[in-house]
Design an enzyme around this catalytic site. Structure first.
Site, PDB file in Angstrom:
ATOM      1  CE1 TYR A   1     -58.093  65.838  29.512  1.00 41.71           C
ATOM      2  CE2 TYR A   1     -57.834  65.389  27.172  1.00 41.71           C
ATOM      3  CZ  TYR A   1     -58.499  66.013  28.207  1.00 41.71           C
ATOM      4  OH  TYR A   1     -59.591  66.799  27.937  1.00 41.71           O
TER       5      TYR A   1
ATOM      6  CD  GLU B   1     -61.451  66.608  30.881  1.00 42.84           C
ATOM      7  OE1 GLU B   1     -61.975  66.897  31.971  1.00 42.84           O
ATOM      8  OE2 GLU B   1     -60.792  67.418  30.210  1.00 42.84           O
TER       9      GLU B   1
END
Ligand code: ADP
Ligand code: MG
Length: 389
Positions: A109, A197
């Site tokens: 991530y 993101e």
């Protein structure tokens, strides 16, 4: 303003971030053609909506033949996709992205955002990619890496390495991730993004690093200097009332309550919403008509408030400074007459020419409930809505 995954990937590719080959399709036939052009042997069909959690909601499907691409695309286009980010109403899928399949070894991530606490851009990363990052942060906060960037010196190699090593990577994968971080940061800064993101950022079986998902949002105030980003706007993803408001230079955000608010100045609008809640009501919107609102703009503002079927009462709260109270009163009266108001209307005016303004409202023949101060106004509108029910 947010953009779709496929658009973000095109942008990131220009900055050298590694993305897989793919193409967008609006029909099942187009999907079939894209799949043929890509060549397979594995494809992923991905619903393009401005919300995450698509995988769990049935909006990401791995398939192994062109026929399957076509039939999955046919099912997906036009479907109402519900994910934990869309809310229960879901979102209609208008297009799908067909992408090469990827042999995933490890999902990471990475995000870049503006950290309000430090007033700096921060890189947030975790070895626990592909999952809900809020959950990771709550249950295993030690697995979240945060690196804050000093705006004066910008991003350096050590920031990138700190992220890569912090995720437990070594060798080729660590080098690949460090490179991706640099590309993401450059894109973020040059395009005035507000949020970027990548979940997941993937390490493949060959230790290559690939951007597998991308969510990107931009600072609306900077769009004027990024024509290319402006062109990525998808109006079907935006609230039609907010789009209408923007046309009239009104600052409008729709909310879920029943009391419509018309206020001048963002600070006053915020405190008006607060005090409505304090008095037991719920605001239906945030609306700042601005400092130089004309009668026409006040009318447009009323129209927008009233086009929301949840609105059961309206509170006008205006502080007349540069803008005079009598002009506002004329605007309110004209709008109320033109639109044949059927919900209670409470008006609180203060400032320049307030007496003249009150007189105009009192002599208008319209049932306007006048309030003396903000607390009084909020109390009156909450009571009027209750009574009308
Ligand atoms: P969302 O976050 O909206 O659920 P993602 O793009 O992250 O959508 O996809 C969900 C999951 O699907 C990913 O975590 C990944 O495991 C898998 N996936 C997505 N794209 C691909 C791809 N091109 N190849 C293989 N798997 C993929
Ligand atoms: Mg994702």
């Amino acid at each position: 303003m947010n953009i779709h995954e496929y658009q973000a990937k095109e942008l990131l590719k220009q900055y050298g971030a590694p993305v897989l080959d793919g193409g967008i399709a609006y029909t099942a036939d187009e999907a079939e053609q894209v799949a043929k052009d890509l060549g397979g042997p594995v494809w992923v069909v991905k619903a393009q909506i401005h919300a995450g959690g698509r995988g769990k909601g049935g909006g990401v499907k791995v398939v192994k033949s062109v026929e399957e691409v076509k039939s999955v695309a046919s099912d997906m286009i036009g479907m109402n996709l519900v994910t934990h980010q869309t809310g229960p109403a879901g979102k209609e899928v208008n297009q799908v992205y067909i992408e090469d399949g990827c042999a995933i070894a490890n999902e990471l991530y990475v995000s870049i955002l503006v950290d309000r606490e430090t007033s700096r851009v921060a890189i947030i990363a975790s070895s626990e990619g592909g999952m809900d990052i809020e959950e990771v942060a709550a249950e295993t906060p030690e697995k979240i890496i945060t690196v804050t960037i000093d705006p004066a010196s910008g991003l350096s190699g050590f920031h990138c390495r700190k992220v890569a090593f912090g995720m437990g990577l070594t060798g080729k994968a660590a080098g690949g991730v460090a490179k991706v971080i640099a590309a993401l940061y450059k894109t973020f800064m040059e395009k005035d993004a507000a949020m970027l993101e990548i979940n997941p950022l993937v390490v493949t079986a060959d230790d290559d690093v690939v951007v597998l998902d991308a969510k990107m949002g931009f600072d609306g105030n900077s769009l004027y200097r990024h024509k290319d980003v402006q062109d990525l706007r998808d109006p079907t993803e935006e609230d039609p009332m907010e789009l209408e408001a923007a046309k009239h230079e009104l600052n409008y955000i729709k909310l879920d309550g029943s009391i419509g608010c018309m206020v001048n100045g963002a600070g006053l609008a915020m405190s008006t919403m607060d005090i409505i809640k304090l008095k037991g009501g719920e605001p239906a919107n945030f609306l700042d008509v601005g400092g130089g609102a004309t009668r026409e703009r006040v009318t447009e503002a009323f129209k927008i408030i009233l086009s929301d079927p949840n609105v059961e009462g309206i509170l006008v709260n205006i502080f007349g400074g540069i803008m005079r109270c009598d002009v506002i009163a004329e605007g309110v009266v004209a709008a109320a007459k033109e639109l044949e108001l059927t919900v209670p209307l409470v008006v609180r005016l203060e400032g320049t020419n307030v007496e003249k303004g009150k007189e105009i409202m009192a002599n208008s023949g319209i049932n306007i409930i006048s309030a003396s101060d903000l607390g009084d106004a909020a109390e009156k509108v909450v009571a009027a809505v209750k009574e009308a029910k």
